[in-house]
Design an enzyme around this catalytic site. Structure first.
Site, PDB file in Angstrom:
ATOM      1  N   GLY A  52      24.251  -8.923  19.995  1.00  0.00           N
ATOM      2  CA  GLY A  52      23.079  -8.371  20.669  1.00  0.00           C
ATOM      3  C   GLY A  52      22.514  -9.370  21.661  1.00  0.00           C
ATOM      4  N   ALA A  53      22.664  -9.077  22.970  1.00  0.00           N
ATOM      5  CA  ALA A  53      22.105  -9.957  24.007  1.00  0.00           C
ATOM      6  C   ALA A  53      20.791  -9.386  24.503  1.00  0.00           C
ATOM      7  N   GLY A  54      19.897  -9.078  23.545  1.00  0.00           N
ATOM      8  CA  GLY A  54      18.552  -8.606  23.900  1.00  0.00           C
ATOM      9  C   GLY A  54      17.599  -9.783  23.853  1.00  0.00           C
ATOM     10  N   VAL A  55      16.340  -9.484  23.534  1.00  0.00           N
ATOM     11  CA  VAL A  55      15.301 -10.514  23.629  1.00  0.00           C
ATOM     12  C   VAL A  55      15.538 -11.646  22.625  1.00  0.00           C
ATOM     13  N   ILE A  56      15.770 -11.298  21.350  1.00  0.00           N
ATOM     14  CA  ILE A  56      15.958 -12.359  20.348  1.00  0.00           C
ATOM     15  C   ILE A  56      17.254 -13.118  20.638  1.00  0.00           C
ATOM     16  N   ALA A  58       3.721  -7.773  20.083  1.00  0.00           N
ATOM     17  CA  ALA A  58       2.496  -8.091  19.350  1.00  0.00           C
ATOM     18  C   ALA A  58       1.254  -7.672  20.130  1.00  0.00           C
ATOM     19  N   GLY A  88      18.021  -5.187  17.468  1.00  0.00           N
ATOM     20  CA  GLY A  88      16.852  -4.317  17.450  1.00  0.00           C
ATOM     21  C   GLY A  88      16.190  -4.265  16.078  1.00  0.00           C
ATOM     22  N   GLY A  95       0.839  -1.201   0.000  1.00  0.00           N
ATOM     23  CA  GLY A  95       0.000   0.000   0.000  1.00  0.00           C
ATOM     24  C   GLY A  95       0.873   1.248   0.000  1.00  0.00           C
ATOM     25  N   HIS A 135      -4.161 -24.016  45.838  1.00  0.00           N
ATOM     26  CA  HIS A 135      -2.982 -24.703  46.376  1.00  0.00           C
ATOM     27  C   HIS A 135      -2.945 -26.133  45.848  1.00  0.00           C
TER      28      HIS A 135
HETATM   29  P1  FAD Z   1       4.325  -6.708  11.756  1.00  0.00           P
HETATM   30  O1  FAD Z   1       4.013  -7.958  12.464  1.00  0.00           O
HETATM   31  O2  FAD Z   1       5.729  -6.452  11.369  1.00  0.00           O
HETATM   32  O3  FAD Z   1       3.400  -6.695  10.466  1.00  0.00           O
HETATM   33  C1  FAD Z   1       3.469  -5.700   9.506  1.00  0.00           C
HETATM   34  C2  FAD Z   1       2.982  -6.265   8.188  1.00  0.00           C
HETATM   35  O4  FAD Z   1       2.842  -5.191   7.273  1.00  0.00           O
HETATM   36  C3  FAD Z   1       3.953  -7.260   7.562  1.00  0.00           C
HETATM   37  O5  FAD Z   1       3.271  -8.438   7.213  1.00  0.00           O
HETATM   38  C4  FAD Z   1       4.457  -6.534   6.306  1.00  0.00           C
HETATM   39  O6  FAD Z   1       4.675  -7.418   5.219  1.00  0.00           O
HETATM   40  C5  FAD Z   1       3.306  -5.604   6.002  1.00  0.00           C
HETATM   41  N1  FAD Z   1       3.673  -4.389   5.273  1.00  0.00           N
HETATM   42  C6  FAD Z   1       4.729  -3.559   5.492  1.00  0.00           C
HETATM   43  N2  FAD Z   1       4.672  -2.498   4.654  1.00  0.00           N
HETATM   44  C7  FAD Z   1       3.560  -2.672   3.902  1.00  0.00           C
HETATM   45  C8  FAD Z   1       2.946  -1.909   2.876  1.00  0.00           C
HETATM   46  N3  FAD Z   1       3.443  -0.724   2.477  1.00  0.00           N
HETATM   47  N4  FAD Z   1       1.825  -2.395   2.308  1.00  0.00           N
HETATM   48  C9  FAD Z   1       1.284  -3.583   2.703  1.00  0.00           C
HETATM   49  N5  FAD Z   1       1.818  -4.325   3.691  1.00  0.00           N
HETATM   50  C10 FAD Z   1       2.926  -3.872   4.285  1.00  0.00           C
HETATM   51  N6  FAD Z   1       6.289  -9.908  20.355  1.00  0.00           N
HETATM   52  C11 FAD Z   1       5.606 -10.415  21.399  1.00  0.00           C
HETATM   53  O7  FAD Z   1       4.696  -9.751  21.903  1.00  0.00           O
HETATM   54  N7  FAD Z   1       5.895 -11.651  21.925  1.00  0.00           N
HETATM   55  C12 FAD Z   1       6.885 -12.419  21.408  1.00  0.00           C
HETATM   56  O8  FAD Z   1       7.120 -13.533  21.890  1.00  0.00           O
HETATM   57  C13 FAD Z   1       7.613 -11.920  20.307  1.00  0.00           C
HETATM   58  N8  FAD Z   1       8.598 -12.663  19.750  1.00  0.00           N
HETATM   59  C14 FAD Z   1       9.268 -12.167  18.667  1.00  0.00           C
HETATM   60  C15 FAD Z   1      10.300 -12.937  18.132  1.00  0.00           C
HETATM   61  C16 FAD Z   1      11.019 -12.468  17.049  1.00  0.00           C
HETATM   62  C17 FAD Z   1      12.116 -13.314  16.467  1.00  0.00           C
HETATM   63  C18 FAD Z   1      10.689 -11.197  16.485  1.00  0.00           C
HETATM   64  C19 FAD Z   1      11.435 -10.686  15.293  1.00  0.00           C
HETATM   65  C20 FAD Z   1       9.678 -10.428  17.022  1.00  0.00           C
HETATM   66  C21 FAD Z   1       8.962 -10.903  18.125  1.00  0.00           C
HETATM   67  N9  FAD Z   1       7.951 -10.150  18.711  1.00  0.00           N
HETATM   68  C22 FAD Z   1       7.284 -10.641  19.797  1.00  0.00           C
HETATM   69  C23 FAD Z   1       7.580  -8.821  18.203  1.00  0.00           C
HETATM   70  C24 FAD Z   1       6.312  -8.923  17.323  1.00  0.00           C
HETATM   71  O9  FAD Z   1       6.537  -9.834  16.276  1.00  0.00           O
HETATM   72  C25 FAD Z   1       5.967  -7.558  16.776  1.00  0.00           C
HETATM   73  O10 FAD Z   1       5.873  -6.627  17.832  1.00  0.00           O
HETATM   74  C26 FAD Z   1       4.635  -7.584  16.042  1.00  0.00           C
HETATM   75  O11 FAD Z   1       4.669  -8.500  14.981  1.00  0.00           O
HETATM   76  C27 FAD Z   1       4.281  -6.191  15.526  1.00  0.00           C
HETATM   77  O12 FAD Z   1       3.078  -6.235  14.846  1.00  0.00           O
HETATM   78  P2  FAD Z   1       2.748  -5.185  13.681  1.00  0.00           P
HETATM   79  O13 FAD Z   1       1.413  -5.567  13.151  1.00  0.00           O
HETATM   80  O14 FAD Z   1       2.965  -3.829  14.172  1.00  0.00           O
HETATM   81  O15 FAD Z   1       3.861  -5.427  12.565  1.00  0.00           O
HETATM   82  P1  NAI Z   2      16.491  -5.815  21.565  1.00  0.00           P
HETATM   83  O1  NAI Z   2      16.317  -4.358  21.545  1.00  0.00           O
HETATM   84  O2  NAI Z   2      15.730  -6.619  22.537  1.00  0.00           O
HETATM   85  O3  NAI Z   2      18.020  -6.169  21.819  1.00  0.00           O
HETATM   86  C1  NAI Z   2      19.034  -5.691  20.982  1.00  0.00           C
HETATM   87  C2  NAI Z   2      20.325  -5.760  21.769  1.00  0.00           C
HETATM   88  O4  NAI Z   2      21.376  -5.523  20.859  1.00  0.00           O
HETATM   89  C3  NAI Z   2      20.405  -4.713  22.859  1.00  0.00           C
HETATM   90  O5  NAI Z   2      20.809  -5.307  24.061  1.00  0.00           O
HETATM   91  C4  NAI Z   2      21.414  -3.723  22.317  1.00  0.00           C
HETATM   92  O6  NAI Z   2      22.156  -3.074  23.323  1.00  0.00           O
HETATM   93  C5  NAI Z   2      22.287  -4.627  21.478  1.00  0.00           C
HETATM   94  N1  NAI Z   2      23.012  -3.943  20.414  1.00  0.00           N
HETATM   95  C6  NAI Z   2      22.579  -2.920  19.638  1.00  0.00           C
HETATM   96  N2  NAI Z   2      23.554  -2.551  18.776  1.00  0.00           N
HETATM   97  C7  NAI Z   2      24.609  -3.367  19.002  1.00  0.00           C
HETATM   98  C8  NAI Z   2      25.898  -3.481  18.435  1.00  0.00           C
HETATM   99  N3  NAI Z   2      26.296  -2.676  17.444  1.00  0.00           N
HETATM  100  N4  NAI Z   2      26.728  -4.416  18.921  1.00  0.00           N
HETATM  101  C9  NAI Z   2      26.342  -5.244  19.930  1.00  0.00           C
HETATM  102  N5  NAI Z   2      25.140  -5.172  20.518  1.00  0.00           N
HETATM  103  C10 NAI Z   2      24.270  -4.247  20.058  1.00  0.00           C
HETATM  104  O7  NAI Z   2      16.236  -6.283  20.057  1.00  0.00           O
HETATM  105  P2  NAI Z   2      16.101  -7.717  19.412  1.00  0.00           P
HETATM  106  O8  NAI Z   2      16.596  -8.780  20.331  1.00  0.00           O
HETATM  107  O9  NAI Z   2      16.671  -7.587  18.055  1.00  0.00           O
HETATM  108  O10 NAI Z   2      14.553  -7.879  19.297  1.00  0.00           O
HETATM  109  C11 NAI Z   2      13.798  -6.885  18.626  1.00  0.00           C
HETATM  110  C12 NAI Z   2      12.484  -6.671  19.273  1.00  0.00           C
HETATM  111  O11 NAI Z   2      11.610  -7.759  18.976  1.00  0.00           O
HETATM  112  C13 NAI Z   2      12.523  -6.642  20.799  1.00  0.00           C
HETATM  113  O12 NAI Z   2      12.879  -5.384  21.283  1.00  0.00           O
HETATM  114  C14 NAI Z   2      11.106  -6.949  21.132  1.00  0.00           C
HETATM  115  O13 NAI Z   2      10.366  -5.786  21.006  1.00  0.00           O
HETATM  116  C15 NAI Z   2      10.723  -7.941  20.044  1.00  0.00           C
HETATM  117  N6  NAI Z   2      10.838  -9.305  20.557  1.00  0.00           N
HETATM  118  C16 NAI Z   2      10.030  -9.664  21.597  1.00  0.00           C
HETATM  119  C17 NAI Z   2      10.110 -10.937  22.125  1.00  0.00           C
HETATM  120  C18 NAI Z   2       9.262 -11.277  23.275  1.00  0.00           C
HETATM  121  O14 NAI Z   2       8.348 -10.524  23.585  1.00  0.00           O
HETATM  122  N7  NAI Z   2       9.516 -12.391  23.953  1.00  0.00           N
HETATM  123  C19 NAI Z   2      11.019 -11.944  21.584  1.00  0.00           C
HETATM  124  C20 NAI Z   2      11.852 -11.428  20.519  1.00  0.00           C
HETATM  125  C21 NAI Z   2      11.728 -10.167  20.022  1.00  0.00           C
END
Ligand code: FAD
Ligand code: NAI
Length: 474
Positions: A189-193, A329, A280, A124, A453
């Site tokens: 990156g030692a964040g969530v992923i 999400a 990130g 879109g 319990h």
């Molecule tokens: P998205 O899910 O990114 O969806 C956006 C959609 O828009 C995509 O399908 C894309 O193709 C489409 N799009 C983009 N531009 C256009 C356009 N111009 N026209 C038409 N379509 C378009 N969150 C949690 O809460 N719990 C978790 O356990 C969790 N685990 C995660 C694990 C990983 C590995 C990753 C990467 C993320 C995780 N997240 C988790 C984060 C979560 O996936 C996102 O916060 C969530 O998907 C965001 O939803 P959204 O609808 O904003 O965007």
């Molecule tokens: P993140 O923000 O959780 O972690 C990224 C990490 O990379 C941070 O600790 C940051 O300091 C580090 N970093 C950034 N630049 C760097 C560099 N140049 N060198 C070394 N370290 C660096 O992001 P991540 O893990 O990529 O996940 C993205 C997002 O997806 C999360 O913030 C979260 O919103 C969502 N997510 C949520 C999950 C859940 O809810 N369980 C699971 C996975 C992802």
């Protein structure tokens, strides 16, 4: 004449598909367009966005399989169960994950049909404001909608000098399809992923090194939770190096070679079979034609919205990862429902103070509200109740005694300000805290609620009692 709708949703992830369904439930004619970046055998738009295709759901499927593998290898014997040394068939694990993804993405198509949401295949991009609202080009056609909800989500951030091929050097997409257990796995990156995917492959036998730029571990979490997590993950064999500066990564037939400076500024080189880059995510605004219609972005490239997800353009809203706030999400879905209800003249609402966070590591980590360090920084006087899972009968029976629940309540009003859990089933336990905080409950309210319990939820009960220094079982 172009197709006309009351509402066009751009993007079919959790923000987009939920907005479309809720708007349709409220009587609007709704279309949702999806640009379909995920491989589909029939070349049809795949709904569910990052979350269903390459995020929440597939990562949790892999975490579950690897958890069972680790239990069979380490914990069964402690309970007198003997099994031969478990073996992992990675292609079967990945195929199972893909089946779950297919089932769920297909399910959303079914929900669209049920709710009479029109699915449009294509990216879109805004064309112009018109009398009827907004003209948006989707694929080869221009559709017109009175209101538009942008839910285009986010994509993985990459680093200069670290080219991602999603084979040897992966972002989240490739990381979910690694086809064999890497002997050595490096993660930037030692964040969530990083922690979730590092846990998956560590449990399956990889030597895992995480390279983190920040000097402190998991600084978004409560300080006590972060300390406990660092201790537990080190015991599990995750090698987490803090305060590093990444140089570059080079992939060759032998694997990946990463150069970096350690926390003392010493040049280091790490050789690994695979590298995951998880530093990130960045908002997806490419191709929206934001500049043509004057859609305002903020300083970090996200769509600028007010507390009700209104953009600067009339009738244009934005939700989810593409706007500010945690990239989660459930946050995207909450905003989506709020926007649909506001469009219908209802009092849509999203409480950004009670959005829970969960890390699906083992043990799980979950929290809602303020951390202890935030309360100190804000000068808020608080009470603290902290109870270990080791004091809970159910946790002992399950062999899940690691971790604790920490509750923070206002020193004067007793209102719960934050709850922080590291322990088994934290992802489910946190919901009680969310409900309590959503209704403005005090720790005394939770202390007076009967908890079944023996359950892990009794640790929440005891933490509430501990805020008033009267735990019964600790
Ligand atoms: P998205 O899910 O990114 O969806 C956006 C959609 O828009 C995509 O399908 C894309 O193709 C489409 N799009 C983009 N531009 C256009 C356009 N111009 N026209 C038409 N379509 C378009 N969150 C949690 O809460 N719990 C978790 O356990 C969790 N685990 C995660 C694990 C990983 C590995 C990753 C990467 C993320 C995780 N997240 C988790 C984060 C979560 O996936 C996102 O916060 C969530 O998907 C965001 O939803 P959204 O609808 O904003 O965007
Ligand atoms: P993140 O923000 O959780 O972690 C990224 C990490 O990379 C941070 O600790 C940051 O300091 C580090 N970093 C950034 N630049 C760097 C560099 N140049 N060198 C070394 N370290 C660096 O992001 P991540 O893990 O990529 O996940 C993205 C997002 O997806 C999360 O913030 C979260 O919103 C969502 N997510 C949520 C999950 C859940 O809810 N369980 C699971 C996975 C992802």
């Amino acid at each position: 004449m172009s197709k006309q709708f009351d509402v066009l949703v751009i993007g079919g992830g959790p923000g987009g598909y939920v907005a479309a369904i809720r708007a349709a439930q409220l009587g609007f004619s709704v279309a949702c367009c999806e640009s379909n970046p995920y491989a589909d055998p029939k070349d049809e738009p795949r709904l569910g966005g990052t979350c269903l295709n390459v995020g929440c759901i597939p990562s949790k499927a892999l975490l579950h399989t690897s958890h069972l593998f680790a239990e069979a290898g380490h914990s069964f014997a402690l309970q007198g169960i003997s099994v031969s040394t478990p073996k992992i068939d990675v292609p079967t694990m990945i195929a199972r994950k893909n089946t779950i993804v297919d089932q769920l993405t297909g399910g959303i198509k079914g929900l669209f049909k049920k709710n009479k949401v029109t699915l449009l295949n294509g990216r879109g991009s805004f064309v112009a404001h018109s009398e009827g609202g907004w003209q948006v080009k989707v694929g080869d056609e221009v559709v017109e909608a009175k209101q538009v909800i942008i839910a285009t989500g986010s994509k993985a951030r990459h680093l200069p000098g670290v080219p991602v091929d999603n084979k040897l050097v992966c972002d989240n997409e490739g990381a979910l399809d690694i086809d064999a257990v890497p002997k050595k796995l490096a993660i930037i990156g030692a964040g969530v992923i990083g922690l979730e995917m590092g846990s998956v492959w560590r449990r399956l036998g990889s030597e895992v090194t995480l390279l983190e730029a920040l000097p402190e571990f998991l600084s978004v979490a409560d300080i006590d939770v972060a300390k406990e997590a660092a201790r537990v993950f080190a015991r599990q064999g995750l090698n987490i190096q803090l305060g590093v500066t990444i140089g570059e990564a080079k992939a060759s037939r032998k694997g990946v070679s990463i150069t970096y400076d350690d926390k003392h500024g010493q040049a280091q080189k790490l050789e690994a079979d695979r590298l995951i880059v998880s530093v990130g995510r960045i908002p997806n605004t490419d191709g929206l034609n934001a500049e043509v219609v004057g859609l305002r972005l903020d300083e970090r490239g996200r769509i600028d919205v007010d507390a009700h997800c209104r953009t600067n353009l009339p009738g244009v809203w934005a939700v989810g990862d593409v706007v500010s706030g945690p990239m989660l999400a459930h946050k995207a879905m909450e905003e989506a429902v709020m926007v649909a209800e506001l469009m219908a003249g209802q009092s849509g609402h999203c409480n950004f103070d009670t959005i829970p966070w969960v890390l699906y590591t083992s043990p799980e980590i979950a929290w809602v509200g303020k951390t202890e360090q935030q309360l100190k920084a804000d000068g808020v006087a608080y009470k603290l109740g902290r109870i270990p899972f080791a004091a809970n009968g159910r946790a002992l029976g399950m062999g899940e005694t690691t971790g604790f629940v920490k509750m923070l309540a206002d020193a004067t009003s007793d209102r719960i300000l934050g709850v922080h859990i590291i322990g088994a089933n934290a992802s489910e336990l946190i919901s009680e805290a969310v409900v309590a905080m959503e209704f403005g409950a005090a720790s005394e309210d939770l202390a007076r609620i009967c908890h079944a319990h023996p359950t892990l939820s009794e640790v929440m009960h005891e933490a509430a009692l501990a805020c008033d220094k009267r735990p019964l079982h600790f």
